[in-house]
Motif scaffolding. Structure first.
Motif, short mmCIF file in Angstrom:
data_model
loop_
_atom_site.label_atom_id
_atom_site.label_comp_id
_atom_site.label_asym_id
_atom_site.label_seq_id
_atom_site.Cartn_x
_atom_site.Cartn_y
_atom_site.Cartn_z
N TYR A 170 0.82 -1.21 0.00
CA TYR A 170 0.00 0.00 0.00
C TYR A 170 0.85 1.27 0.00
N ALA A 171 2.05 1.19 0.57
CA ALA A 171 2.95 2.33 0.48
C ALA A 171 3.38 2.56 -0.96
N ALA A 172 3.75 1.48 -1.66
CA ALA A 172 4.12 1.62 -3.07
C ALA A 172 2.95 2.13 -3.89
N LYS A 173 1.76 1.63 -3.61
CA LYS A 173 0.55 2.08 -4.32
C LYS A 173 0.32 3.58 -4.12
N ASP A 174 0.43 4.03 -2.87
CA ASP A 174 0.20 5.44 -2.58
C ASP A 174 1.26 6.32 -3.23
N LEU A 175 2.49 5.87 -3.25
CA LEU A 175 3.56 6.64 -3.89
C LEU A 175 3.36 6.70 -5.40
N ILE A 176 2.93 5.60 -6.00
CA ILE A 176 2.62 5.62 -7.43
C ILE A 176 1.50 6.59 -7.71
N ILE A 232 10.13 -1.99 -7.08
CA ILE A 232 9.56 -2.76 -5.98
C ILE A 232 10.43 -3.98 -5.71
N HIS A 233 11.01 -4.03 -4.54
CA HIS A 233 11.71 -5.26 -4.14
C HIS A 233 10.69 -6.23 -3.56
N TYR A 234 10.87 -7.53 -3.87
CA TYR A 234 10.02 -8.54 -3.24
C TYR A 234 10.88 -9.74 -2.85
N PHE A 235 10.37 -10.52 -1.90
CA PHE A 235 11.04 -11.74 -1.46
C PHE A 235 10.18 -12.97 -1.69
N SER A 236 8.85 -12.80 -1.58
CA SER A 236 7.96 -13.96 -1.75
C SER A 236 6.70 -13.55 -2.51
N GLY A 237 6.62 -13.94 -3.76
CA GLY A 237 5.40 -13.72 -4.54
C GLY A 237 5.41 -12.47 -5.38
N THR A 238 4.98 -12.61 -6.64
CA THR A 238 4.99 -11.47 -7.57
C THR A 238 3.60 -10.90 -7.86
N GLU A 239 2.55 -11.47 -7.27
CA GLU A 239 1.20 -11.01 -7.58
C GLU A 239 1.02 -9.53 -7.23
N GLY A 240 1.45 -9.13 -6.04
CA GLY A 240 1.35 -7.74 -5.64
C GLY A 240 2.16 -6.81 -6.52
N VAL A 281 2.80 -2.64 -10.92
CA VAL A 281 3.32 -2.26 -12.24
C VAL A 281 2.17 -1.87 -13.17
N ALA A 282 1.10 -2.66 -13.15
CA ALA A 282 -0.06 -2.36 -14.00
C ALA A 282 -0.67 -1.01 -13.62
N LEU A 283 -0.74 -0.72 -12.32
CA LEU A 283 -1.27 0.57 -11.86
C LEU A 283 -0.41 1.71 -12.38
N ALA A 284 0.90 1.59 -12.22
CA ALA A 284 1.80 2.66 -12.67
C ALA A 284 1.66 2.89 -14.18
N GLU A 285 1.63 1.82 -14.93
CA GLU A 285 1.54 1.96 -16.39
C GLU A 285 0.20 2.57 -16.80
N GLN A 315 3.12 6.10 -15.77
CA GLN A 315 4.36 6.14 -15.00
C GLN A 315 5.11 4.83 -15.14
N LYS A 316 6.25 4.74 -14.44
CA LYS A 316 7.11 3.57 -14.53
C LYS A 316 7.13 2.80 -13.22
N ALA A 317 7.11 1.49 -13.32
CA ALA A 317 7.32 0.63 -12.16
C ALA A 317 7.87 -0.70 -12.65
N ALA A 318 8.71 -1.29 -11.82
CA ALA A 318 9.26 -2.62 -12.10
C ALA A 318 9.54 -3.28 -10.75
N PHE A 319 9.85 -4.57 -10.79
CA PHE A 319 10.12 -5.26 -9.53
C PHE A 319 11.26 -6.24 -9.69
N GLY A 320 11.91 -6.55 -8.56
CA GLY A 320 13.01 -7.49 -8.58
C GLY A 320 13.14 -8.22 -7.26
N TYR A 321 13.61 -9.46 -7.35
CA TYR A 321 13.77 -10.32 -6.18
C TYR A 321 15.14 -10.14 -5.56
N ALA A 322 15.21 -10.24 -4.24
CA ALA A 322 16.49 -10.33 -3.54
C ALA A 322 16.28 -10.82 -2.12
#
Length: 254
Positions: free
Chosen positions: A21-27, A35-43, A48-52, A56-63
């Motif tokens: 929700y923080a990422a959503k509000d910032l977008i 967007i960094h994630y550790f478990s699951g890409t659904e969110g 990313v769909a919202l930003a586009e 705007q731009k959004a992407a995500f990556g695992y670490a």
């Protein structure tokens, strides 16, 4: 907030709950977000769909951010995508398990420290050169907890200790990085239902008992915390630094 238009954000642990929700509000405030994630890409996929949809731009990556090399790689991917970092939101954290003092083993103790503090150090170190380059100053927002203020409930000794450390870490960052125009602040949420944290570690009976002691008479939501993060993120050119905002319905007052 119009002054967030076009700002570049790196946020950790944004696959669900407060981070999502923080990422959503910032977008929705006009930011481009990695967007960094550790478990699951659904969110992250939804974000990313919202930003586009907003142009705007959004992407995500695992670490696994407890690993310094993976944290460095994730920040590098974010900078390649965004072109820099103006705002860093350190959201990753967790209680791991409720354990009383006599139950705590060295491995568990270190895991809690790594998840809540070491991740924050790795990410902030990796992002620092880019935060220094932010043309209008930069903003760091760290997620602490009411447990770091009050000591938490029984069984959360290790977690509460690390969240107290986040408060001190934030104050120290503000002192050390101010000369570079970098603000550092923290958010300390209280009972925020609907997150993985409380779904796994808080019983319905415990939540109901906690709500009885909240002056506003309700638990918080991830959206309540997200709005506060967005406010502090917008302080990249402001005068608030080294502060902690408590989001707990009035149960802790200082």
């Amino acid at each position: 907030m119009k002054k967030l238009l076009g700002k570049k954000v790196f946020i950790t642990g944004a696959e669900q709950g407060i981070g999502f929700y923080a990422a959503k509000d910032l977008i929705e405030s006009g930011c481009d977000v990695f967007i960094h994630y550790f478990s699951g890409t659904e969110g992250p996929e939804q974000l990313v769909a919202l930003a586009e949809s907003l142009g705007q731009k959004a992407a995500f990556g695992y670490a696994n951010l407890t690993n310094k090399e993976e944290a460095n790689k994730c920040i590098a991917e974010a900078v390649a995508f965004l072109g820099g970092i103006d705002i860093l939101v350190n959201n990753v954290g967790g209680i791991i398990a409720r354990k009383w003092l006599h139950e705590i083993e060295a491995e568990y103790w270190q895991t809690v420290i790594d998840v809540n503090i070491t991740t924050m150090m790795h990410v902030t170190q990796a992002a620092l050169p880019y935060l220094k380059e932010a043309s209008e100053g930069a903003s760091i927002v760290n997620l602490a907890s009411l447990a770091g203020r009050s000591g938490g409930h029984a069984g959360s000794l290790s977690y509460s200790m690390t969240k107290g450390a986040v408060l001190t870490w934030t104050r120290s960052l503000a002192a050390e990085l101010g000369e570079f125009g970098i603000r550092a602040n923290a958010v300390a949420p209280g009972l925020i239902l609907g997150t993985r944290f409380h779904n796994q570690h808080t019983t319905k009976a415990s939540a109901e008992e906690t709500v009885k002691g909240i002056p506003l008479g309700r638990a918080g939501s991830s959206e309540d915390v997200a709005r506060t993060i967005t406010f502090l993120a917008s302080e990249f050119d402001g005068f608030i630094s080294g502060a902690t905002i408590d989001v707990n319905g009035g149960v802790y007052r200082m």
